[in-house]
Motif scaffolding. Structure first.
Motif, PDB file in Angstrom:
ATOM      1  N   MET A 147      78.110  -2.507  99.607  1.00 14.93           N
ATOM      2  CA  MET A 147      77.567  -3.334  98.537  1.00 14.93           C
ATOM      3  C   MET A 147      77.482  -4.767  99.057  1.00 14.93           C
ATOM      4  SD  MET A 147      78.985  -4.158  94.663  1.00 14.93           S
ATOM      5  CE  MET A 147      79.654  -2.544  94.432  1.00 14.93           C
ATOM      6  N   ASN A 148      76.371  -5.442  98.784  1.00 15.96           N
ATOM      7  CA  ASN A 148      76.240  -6.846  99.154  1.00 15.96           C
ATOM      8  C   ASN A 148      77.485  -7.606  98.662  1.00 15.96           C
ATOM      9  OD1 ASN A 148      74.933  -9.273  99.946  1.00 15.96           O
ATOM     10  ND2 ASN A 148      74.219  -9.574  97.845  1.00 15.96           N
ATOM     11  N   PRO A 149      78.189  -8.315  99.551  1.00 20.84           N
ATOM     12  CA  PRO A 149      79.462  -8.940  99.167  1.00 20.84           C
ATOM     13  C   PRO A 149      79.377  -9.860  97.932  1.00 20.84           C
ATOM     14  CG  PRO A 149      79.134  -9.112 101.543  1.00 20.84           C
ATOM     15  CD  PRO A 149      77.882  -8.504 100.978  1.00 20.84           C
ATOM     16  N   PHE A 150      78.281 -10.552  97.789  1.00 20.55           N
ATOM     17  CA  PHE A 150      78.153 -11.432  96.617  1.00 20.55           C
ATOM     18  C   PHE A 150      78.042 -10.615  95.329  1.00 20.55           C
ATOM     19  CE2 PHE A 150      76.825 -14.307 100.021  1.00 20.55           C
ATOM     20  CZ  PHE A 150      77.603 -15.422  99.725  1.00 20.55           C
ATOM     21  N   ASP A 151      77.528  -9.385  95.454  1.00 24.50           N
ATOM     22  CA  ASP A 151      77.404  -8.523  94.278  1.00 24.50           C
ATOM     23  C   ASP A 151      78.756  -7.926  93.892  1.00 24.50           C
ATOM     24  OD1 ASP A 151      74.834  -9.200  94.816  1.00 24.50           O
ATOM     25  OD2 ASP A 151      74.178  -7.208  95.401  1.00 24.50           O
ATOM     26  N   GLU A 152      79.601  -7.717  94.897  1.00 28.19           N
ATOM     27  CA  GLU A 152      80.979  -7.287  94.594  1.00 28.19           C
ATOM     28  C   GLU A 152      81.672  -8.360  93.764  1.00 28.19           C
ATOM     29  OE1 GLU A 152      82.930  -6.654  98.351  1.00 28.19           O
ATOM     30  OE2 GLU A 152      82.996  -4.501  98.004  1.00 28.19           O
ATOM     31  N   ILE A 153      81.427  -9.615  94.139  1.00 26.45           N
ATOM     32  CA  ILE A 153      82.022 -10.723  93.386  1.00 26.45           C
ATOM     33  C   ILE A 153      81.469 -10.730  91.960  1.00 26.45           C
ATOM     34  CG2 ILE A 153      82.229 -13.247  93.293  1.00 26.45           C
ATOM     35  CD1 ILE A 153      82.084 -13.247  96.388  1.00 26.45           C
TER      36      ILE A 153
ATOM     37  N   PRO B 189      73.248  -6.641  88.859  1.00 27.53           N
ATOM     38  CA  PRO B 189      72.441  -6.014  89.902  1.00 27.53           C
ATOM     39  C   PRO B 189      73.219  -5.958  91.215  1.00 27.53           C
ATOM     40  CG  PRO B 189      71.289  -7.859  88.858  1.00 27.53           C
ATOM     41  CD  PRO B 189      72.746  -7.962  88.504  1.00 27.53           C
ATOM     42  N   VAL B 190      73.236  -4.794  91.858  1.00 23.67           N
ATOM     43  CA  VAL B 190      73.966  -4.664  93.129  1.00 23.67           C
ATOM     44  C   VAL B 190      73.042  -4.058  94.185  1.00 23.67           C
ATOM     45  CG1 VAL B 190      76.224  -4.474  92.031  1.00 23.67           C
ATOM     46  CG2 VAL B 190      74.955  -2.399  92.520  1.00 23.67           C
ATOM     47  N   LYS B 191      73.070  -4.656  95.343  1.00 27.44           N
ATOM     48  CA  LYS B 191      72.188  -4.211  96.423  1.00 27.44           C
ATOM     49  C   LYS B 191      73.006  -3.552  97.529  1.00 27.44           C
ATOM     50  CE  LYS B 191      68.478  -5.852  99.442  1.00 27.44           C
ATOM     51  NZ  LYS B 191      67.798  -7.010 100.029  1.00 27.44           N
ATOM     52  N   ARG B 192      72.417  -2.532  98.124  1.00 23.50           N
ATOM     53  CA  ARG B 192      73.040  -1.866  99.272  1.00 23.50           C
ATOM     54  C   ARG B 192      72.497  -2.528 100.535  1.00 23.50           C
ATOM     55  NH1 ARG B 192      71.727   2.863 102.352  1.00 23.50           N
ATOM     56  NH2 ARG B 192      73.550   4.118 102.906  1.00 23.50           N
ATOM     57  N   VAL B 193      73.413  -3.034 101.351  1.00 23.89           N
ATOM     58  CA  VAL B 193      73.007  -3.773 102.561  1.00 23.89           C
ATOM     59  C   VAL B 193      73.833  -3.293 103.754  1.00 23.89           C
ATOM     60  CG1 VAL B 193      72.366  -5.859 101.268  1.00 23.89           C
ATOM     61  CG2 VAL B 193      74.696  -5.647 102.194  1.00 23.89           C
TER      62      VAL B 193
ATOM     63  N   ASN C 288      68.056 -15.449  98.826  1.00 24.44           N
ATOM     64  CA  ASN C 288      68.614 -16.341  97.807  1.00 24.44           C
ATOM     65  C   ASN C 288      67.563 -16.655  96.745  1.00 24.44           C
ATOM     66  OD1 ASN C 288      69.969 -18.394  96.369  1.00 24.44           O
ATOM     67  ND2 ASN C 288      71.117 -18.985  98.192  1.00 24.44           N
ATOM     68  N   GLN C 289      66.994 -15.630  96.158  1.00 28.22           N
ATOM     69  CA  GLN C 289      65.892 -15.843  95.208  1.00 28.22           C
ATOM     70  C   GLN C 289      66.003 -15.061  93.903  1.00 28.22           C
ATOM     71  OE1 GLN C 289      62.184 -14.774  97.098  1.00 28.22           O
ATOM     72  NE2 GLN C 289      62.525 -16.084  98.881  1.00 28.22           N
ATOM     73  N   ALA C 290      66.445 -13.808  93.970  1.00 20.16           N
ATOM     74  CA  ALA C 290      66.192 -12.885  92.854  1.00 20.16           C
ATOM     75  C   ALA C 290      66.777 -13.372  91.517  1.00 20.16           C
ATOM     76  CB  ALA C 290      66.709 -11.480  93.175  1.00 20.16           C
ATOM     77  N   GLY C 291      67.978 -13.925  91.537  1.00 20.60           N
ATOM     78  CA  GLY C 291      68.596 -14.388  90.287  1.00 20.60           C
ATOM     79  C   GLY C 291      67.792 -15.511  89.642  1.00 20.60           C
TER      80      GLY C 291
ATOM     81  N   GLU D  25      80.285  -3.952  77.329  1.00 26.49           N
ATOM     82  CA  GLU D  25      79.828  -3.000  78.339  1.00 26.49           C
ATOM     83  C   GLU D  25      79.285  -3.696  79.592  1.00 26.49           C
ATOM     84  OE1 GLU D  25      76.431  -0.650  77.163  1.00 26.49           O
ATOM     85  OE2 GLU D  25      77.397   1.162  77.938  1.00 26.49           O
ATOM     86  N   ILE D  26      79.562  -3.078  80.740  1.00 27.76           N
ATOM     87  CA  ILE D  26      79.035  -3.590  82.012  1.00 27.76           C
ATOM     88  C   ILE D  26      78.116  -2.538  82.625  1.00 27.76           C
ATOM     89  CG2 ILE D  26      79.615  -4.404  84.331  1.00 27.76           C
ATOM     90  CD1 ILE D  26      82.450  -5.031  83.158  1.00 27.76           C
ATOM     91  N   VAL D  27      76.868  -2.920  82.859  1.00 25.53           N
ATOM     92  CA  VAL D  27      75.893  -2.002  83.432  1.00 25.53           C
ATOM     93  C   VAL D  27      75.519  -2.482  84.834  1.00 25.53           C
ATOM     94  CG1 VAL D  27      73.663  -0.875  83.118  1.00 25.53           C
ATOM     95  CG2 VAL D  27      74.967  -1.644  81.112  1.00 25.53           C
ATOM     96  N   ALA D  28      75.777  -1.656  85.840  1.00 21.40           N
ATOM     97  CA  ALA D  28      75.407  -1.985  87.219  1.00 21.40           C
ATOM     98  C   ALA D  28      74.044  -1.376  87.516  1.00 21.40           C
ATOM     99  CB  ALA D  28      76.450  -1.439  88.189  1.00 21.40           C
ATOM    100  N   VAL D  29      73.195  -2.143  88.183  1.00 23.53           N
ATOM    101  CA  VAL D  29      71.830  -1.699  88.465  1.00 23.53           C
ATOM    102  C   VAL D  29      71.532  -1.877  89.939  1.00 23.53           C
ATOM    103  CG1 VAL D  29      69.380  -2.002  87.923  1.00 23.53           C
ATOM    104  CG2 VAL D  29      71.116  -2.569  86.207  1.00 23.53           C
ATOM    105  N   SER D  30      70.983  -0.847  90.564  1.00 27.17           N
ATOM    106  CA  SER D  30      70.546  -1.016  91.937  1.00 27.17           C
ATOM    107  C   SER D  30      69.113  -0.530  92.070  1.00 27.17           C
ATOM    108  CB  SER D  30      71.460  -0.257  92.908  1.00 27.17           C
ATOM    109  OG  SER D  30      71.212  -0.698  94.225  1.00 27.17           O
ATOM    110  N   ILE D  31      68.380  -1.182  92.939  1.00 25.76           N
ATOM    111  CA  ILE D  31      66.993  -0.810  93.173  1.00 25.76           C
ATOM    112  C   ILE D  31      66.880  -0.400  94.636  1.00 25.76           C
ATOM    113  CG2 ILE D  31      64.596  -1.596  93.145  1.00 25.76           C
ATOM    114  CD1 ILE D  31      65.652  -3.829  91.160  1.00 25.76           C
ATOM    115  N   GLY D  32      66.481   0.854  94.859  1.00 23.86           N
ATOM    116  CA  GLY D  32      66.379   1.314  96.239  1.00 23.86           C
ATOM    117  C   GLY D  32      66.388   2.829  96.296  1.00 23.86           C
ATOM    118  N   SER D  33      66.724   3.355  97.469  1.00 26.34           N
ATOM    119  CA  SER D  33      66.676   4.800  97.664  1.00 26.34           C
ATOM    120  C   SER D  33      67.896   5.467  97.024  1.00 26.34           C
ATOM    121  CB  SER D  33      66.652   5.112  99.157  1.00 26.34           C
ATOM    122  OG  SER D  33      67.906   4.770  99.695  1.00 26.34           O
ATOM    123  N   ASP D  34      67.902   6.796  97.074  1.00 24.41           N
ATOM    124  CA  ASP D  34      69.029   7.557  96.521  1.00 24.41           C
ATOM    125  C   ASP D  34      70.370   7.134  97.100  1.00 24.41           C
ATOM    126  OD1 ASP D  34      68.533   9.308  94.451  1.00 24.41           O
ATOM    127  OD2 ASP D  34      67.353  10.626  95.771  1.00 24.41           O
TER     128      ASP D  34
END
Ligand SMILES: Cc1cc2nc3c(=O)[nH]c(=O)nc-3n(C[C@H](O)[C@H](O)[C@H](O)COP(=O)(O)OP(=O)(O)OC[C@H]3O[C@@H](n4cnc5c(N)ncnc54)[C@H](O)[C@@H]3O)c2cc1C
Ligand SMILES: Nc1ncnc2c1ncn2[C@@H]1O[C@H](COP(=O)(O)O)[C@@H](O)[C@H]1O
Lengths: 310, 249
Positions: free
Chosen positions: B35-41, B6-10, B125-128, B57-66
């Motif tokens: 990309m949230n720096p921890f998600d880059e890691i 999961p990767v978040k745009r911040v 610091n919760q979602a995971g 396979e690696i699947v990246a997922v983001s939740i948010g706007s376009d």
């Protein structure tokens, strides 16, 4: 209404952040129970029972709680949580690990890292590396909260709460503690010290941190560091002060060879007095420093040490 | 083994965040997003597991706007194989994020989810941990070393006292800490290649998940600024100030 505080401890002794968490819970105006889950943890339970404001200590003693791993502990907390209006833990790596799991299994949100209690359902928490303070109300039936320890003065030690032994839950067998490599130091704990001396990339090497050790010894201080100093391997990870490391708020914080990035400031700008020693007069750290010394640290720190030694 | 990341745009970590003049929200107009720096890691770690032959396979997922497509393209340019955007204009709380990720896990059946330990905007610091709790999977948070073995993972965790090494069964959720790795830079050829990789967009509503907020924000404020103090000329003056004025030593 009753709050359940999840004690952080190493079975023999209670971590001090537990007492700060109880102080936050006392602002809620509710009864307070403390859960001590561990293995041969009665000494920790007895310490919890002495904390002021605690009505009862629940002790769950089983081998599979020894390391405080999240899966078994969360299951135990969830099994008890329906009786409570609030569940709180310190916003330490322990509390941050366990509590969101509890919240999710209770189908409630979590309020992370509160610095103020405004009402039993309303709290203040920093976001964006402490650049914004959000006032939030939890609309869930059980409020699950982690507490920033430095924001609440630890509760005193004159309590005499009863200790009730409760049945442990099962061992879910999903995770096992293999080893701990703890940093040993005779200095005060970073998050509790009255004085903190922190070093950054400007120190150039782990060897040079000996300079800061000598200074810390003169002042009875703890040693902290910036991320850059940790990433470079100068000091262990648990020295990191900042948004994503430890939050400190000592009487005196001395930043040596640290530029003052937003993420570092997030961890120390609550300090009462800040001193910065940096050779770059433009370094952002000077914008928050009460006393700034523009100097080469390799000259200034030895001078400080010898002046203090007299 | 499939990995979901999961990767978040911040707001970019170098931006000094401010509130809009009316104090209603954080000012994100013309502000650099990343990309949230921890998600880059997290993406980097997944790619290294793939390069080591451990992951498929690696699947990246983001939740948010376009707009989140840009961080998904970055993940693809780093080396993720596929991307999924769960599209919503709402800013979701970590519980809602975790519930959506649970649905993604149900569809994708990964053996491992690697999240960041914290998003640098909300600092929750919760979602995971929430995702692991919802799935009933083990969790290895704040990882600075990850080894995948035949029957599980061995993870070194950064804790307040130092380091801790735990073993977890698989499937599991891992969250990243700063020392896990240094994310690679994306190269132009890889950015070009990423444009051809699949990026699916699914509307949030299609998941039928309860994502209503549990917290109400009553107000935002900037903390009282510390005023810059004085410059001292030398060590002697510094010590005199600390003793006589600040009275801290
Ligand atoms: C997601 C994320 C999370 C982060 N979390 C944290 C965190 O929790 N904590 C944290 O600290 N950082 C964190 N950072 C990193 C932060 O952005 C900075 O990179 C870091 O704080 C810089 O460390 P520094 O000040 O030691 O190094 P630099 O910025 O390189 O500064 C070194 C300073 O030393 C001075 N100097 C050099 N030589 C001397 C000398 N001889 N005498 C005197 N002064 C000298 C220089 O003038 C300079 O100001 C995070 C970053 C990201 C992206
Ligand atoms: N909107 C989102 N989209 C994708 N992943 C997210 C989102 N929000 C949070 N995450 C993941 O959850 C981690 C922890 O976020 P948080 O609980 O918000 O601090 C992040 O590092 C991401 O890996």
């Amino acid at each position: 209404m009753t709050a359940l505080i999840i004690a952080e401890h190493d079975n023999d002794s209670l971590k001090s952040a537990t007492a700060n968490t109880i102080a936050a819970a006392r602002r809620l105006g509710v009864e307070i129970h403390v859960l001590v889950a561990g293995s041969a943890c009665s000494a920790a339970a007895e310490q919890a029972a002495r904390l002021r404001g605690v009505g009862k200590v629940l002790m769950a003693d089983a081998r599979h709680y020894e390391g405080g791993l999240a899966e078994n502990l969360a299951a135990l907390i969830v099994s008890r949580a329906q009786a409570y209006s609030h569940v709180l833990a310190p916003a330490t790596t322990f509390g941050k690990n366990v509590l969101p799991r509890v919240a999710a299994q209770l189908d409630v949100g979590q309020v992370s890292d509160i610095v103020e209690v405004l009402a039993p359902d309303t709290f203040v928490r920093p976001i964006h590396a402490g650049n914004v303070l959000a006032k939030v109300r939890s609309d869930d039936p059980i409020k699950v909260i982690t507490v920033r320890a430095t924001a609440f003065e630890a509760t005193g030690q004159e309590g005499t709460a009863p200790i009730e032994t409760i049945a442990p839950g099962p061992d879910l067998g999903m995770s096992r503690l293999l080893a701990r490599e703890l940093t040993h130091s005779s200095r005060p704990e970073l998050t509790e010290a009255k004085i903190v001396v922190s070093g950054g990339r400007g120190l150039q090497s782990g060897e040079n941190f000996k300079l800061l050790e000598a200074l810390a010894d003169r002042l009875g201080a703890a040693i902290g560091a910036s991320r850059a100093a940790v990433d470079s391997g100068f000091v262990p990870n648990d020295y990191q002060v900042g948004q994503t490391g430890k939050i400190v708020a000592p009487q005196l914080y001395i930043a040596v060879g640290i530029s003052g990035a937003i993420q570092h400031l997030a961890g120390m700008k609550g300090s009462r007095v800040i001193v910065a020693i940096n050779k770059d007069p433009e370094a952002p750290i000077f914008q928050v420093a009460d006393y700034g010394l523009t100097a080469d640290l390799f000259q200034a720190v030895p001078e400080l040490i010898s002046a203090l030694g007299q | 083994m499939k990995i979901v990341v999961p990767v978040k745009r911040v707001i970019d970590a170098n931006v000094k965040v401010r509130l809009k003049s009316d104090g209603s929200a954080v000012d994100s107009d013309n502000v650099k997003m990343s990309m949230n720096p921890f998600d880059e890691i997290a993406v980097e770690e997944a790619i290294r597991l793939k390069e080591a032959g451990v992951a498929g396979e690696i699947v990246a997922v983001s939740i948010g706007s376009d707009a989140c497509q840009d961080v998904l393209r970055s993940a693809l340019a780093m080396g993720a194989d596929r991307a999924l955007l769960i599209r919503t204009e709402a800013v979701l709380e970590p519980l809602a994020v975790a519930k959506l990720l649970r649905e993604v896990v149900a569809r994708e059946q990964p053996q491992l989810v690697i999240c960041g330990k914290q998003s640098t905007d909300g600092d929750a610091n919760q979602a995971g941990q929430m995702l692991a709790g919802l799935l009933g999977w083990p969790q290895a948070t704040f990882a600075s070393k990850l080894d995948i073995g035949a029957d599980g993972a061995t993870v070194t965790r950064e804790i307040d006292g130092g380091l801790e090494i735990i073993a977890v069964t698989l499937p599991a959720v891992v969250t990243t800490d700063l020392r896990l790795n240094s994310p690679r830079y994306t190269t132009l050829p890889n950015i070009m290649k990423a444009k051809k990789k699949p990026l699916d967009v699914i509307a949030l509503d299609e998941f039928g998940v309860d994502t209503r907020p549990r917290l109400t924000t009553l107000g935002l404020a900037e903390p009282a600024a510390r005023s810059a103090g004085v410059r001292v000329a030398d060590v002697a003056e510094l010590l005199a100030k600390l003793k006589n004025e600040a009275k801290v030593i």
